[in-house]
Design a protein around this motif. Sequence first.
Motif, mmCIF file in Angstrom:
data_model
loop_
_atom_site.group_PDB
_atom_site.id
_atom_site.type_symbol
_atom_site.label_atom_id
_atom_site.label_comp_id
_atom_site.label_asym_id
_atom_site.label_seq_id
_atom_site.Cartn_x
_atom_site.Cartn_y
_atom_site.Cartn_z
ATOM 1 N N LEU A 134 0.839 -1.201 0.000
ATOM 2 C CA LEU A 134 0.000 0.000 0.000
ATOM 3 C C LEU A 134 0.877 1.255 0.000
ATOM 4 O O LEU A 134 0.589 2.224 -0.712
ATOM 5 N N ALA A 135 1.936 1.223 0.783
ATOM 6 C CA ALA A 135 2.838 2.373 0.862
ATOM 7 C C ALA A 135 3.493 2.651 -0.488
ATOM 8 O O ALA A 135 3.533 3.795 -0.944
ATOM 9 N N VAL A 136 4.003 1.606 -1.120
ATOM 10 C CA VAL A 136 4.672 1.774 -2.409
ATOM 11 C C VAL A 136 3.691 2.294 -3.458
ATOM 12 O O VAL A 136 4.017 3.191 -4.242
ATOM 13 N N LYS A 137 2.481 1.760 -3.452
ATOM 14 C CA LYS A 137 1.460 2.167 -4.434
ATOM 15 C C LYS A 137 1.133 3.652 -4.325
ATOM 16 O O LYS A 137 0.947 4.338 -5.329
ATOM 17 N N HIS A 138 1.080 4.152 -3.099
ATOM 18 C CA HIS A 138 0.677 5.548 -2.883
ATOM 19 C C HIS A 138 1.850 6.460 -2.546
ATOM 20 O O HIS A 138 1.661 7.565 -2.045
ATOM 21 N N GLU A 139 3.067 5.984 -2.804
ATOM 22 C CA GLU A 139 4.279 6.788 -2.633
ATOM 23 C C GLU A 139 4.442 7.292 -1.204
ATOM 24 O O GLU A 139 4.802 8.447 -0.965
ATOM 25 N N ILE A 140 4.164 6.412 -0.268
ATOM 26 C CA ILE A 140 4.500 6.643 1.130
ATOM 27 C C ILE A 140 5.796 5.877 1.390
ATOM 28 O O ILE A 140 5.878 4.690 1.087
ATOM 29 N N PHE A 141 6.788 6.537 1.939
ATOM 30 C CA PHE A 141 8.053 5.855 2.206
ATOM 31 C C PHE A 141 7.932 5.071 3.507
ATOM 32 O O PHE A 141 7.896 5.647 4.591
ATOM 33 N N ALA A 142 7.865 3.736 3.373
ATOM 34 C CA ALA A 142 7.785 2.860 4.538
ATOM 35 C C ALA A 142 9.202 2.549 5.021
ATOM 36 O O ALA A 142 9.863 1.660 4.504
ATOM 37 N N MET A 143 9.648 3.292 6.018
ATOM 38 C CA MET A 143 11.003 3.091 6.533
ATOM 39 C C MET A 143 10.961 2.033 7.640
ATOM 40 O O MET A 143 10.732 2.333 8.804
ATOM 41 N N HIS A 144 11.182 0.784 7.235
ATOM 42 C CA HIS A 144 11.172 -0.325 8.190
ATOM 43 C C HIS A 144 12.482 -0.348 8.970
ATOM 44 O O HIS A 144 13.377 0.483 8.769
ATOM 45 N N ARG A 145 12.590 -1.329 9.851
ATOM 46 C CA ARG A 145 13.721 -1.389 10.784
ATOM 47 C C ARG A 145 15.084 -1.383 10.089
ATOM 48 O O ARG A 145 16.010 -0.703 10.531
#
Length: 202
Positions: free
Chosen positions: A158-169
């Motif tokens: 979902l993050a990638v689709k809507h250009e939200i940068f999901a900064m995981h661990r």
Amino acid sequence: MLLALALTWKTVWPYAAGVVLATLLGGVGWWLLRAHRSAVSGDRAWQAAEERKAREVAMSDVDAMTWQRFERYVAQLCRRDGCTQVVVSGKTGDLGADVIGLMPDGRRLVIQCKHYAPHRTVGSGEMQKFLGTARAEHGADIAVYVATCNFTAAAEKLAVKHEIFAMHRDLLGAWVRGSTLESLLPLNGTGGGPPRGRRPAR
């Protein structure tokens, strides 16, 4: 001698005045240059100090932080990377905007911080909430969801689709170790630990 000086003063005084004026202007110019260099040096020293403080923190230290301290630390990392006007909300009801600021190029940055235990995950429901407020409520040009854990596959998709940068661990660890936020943005959707449902190789 005095008579000769008096007779030639009308001819000499413009040159003498010019020398005095040039000396004064030179002194003022030198003072301004010194003040400018001092200000630049002070700014660089402050930025270097911020970088040192940020690099001294390890992920174990991040895990030990309270969620309030974690938000302040994320803001510190943003400043280290040249972001300006960085503000920490530090309160509930902030509609997903824990840290707000401007990227070095002026783009508006909005960050949601989630301080979870490393074994937990951020689900798609939480990502949807941030997705609904980051741009509509806060006008984000760059929206970042930074977490001390990983995201579920659905949340990351979902993050990638809507250009939200999901900064995981994993990406957070790179940020802590000195990578800039700007350099990490293109890595959205990569890394994030071992594939879901499989144990890492020993």
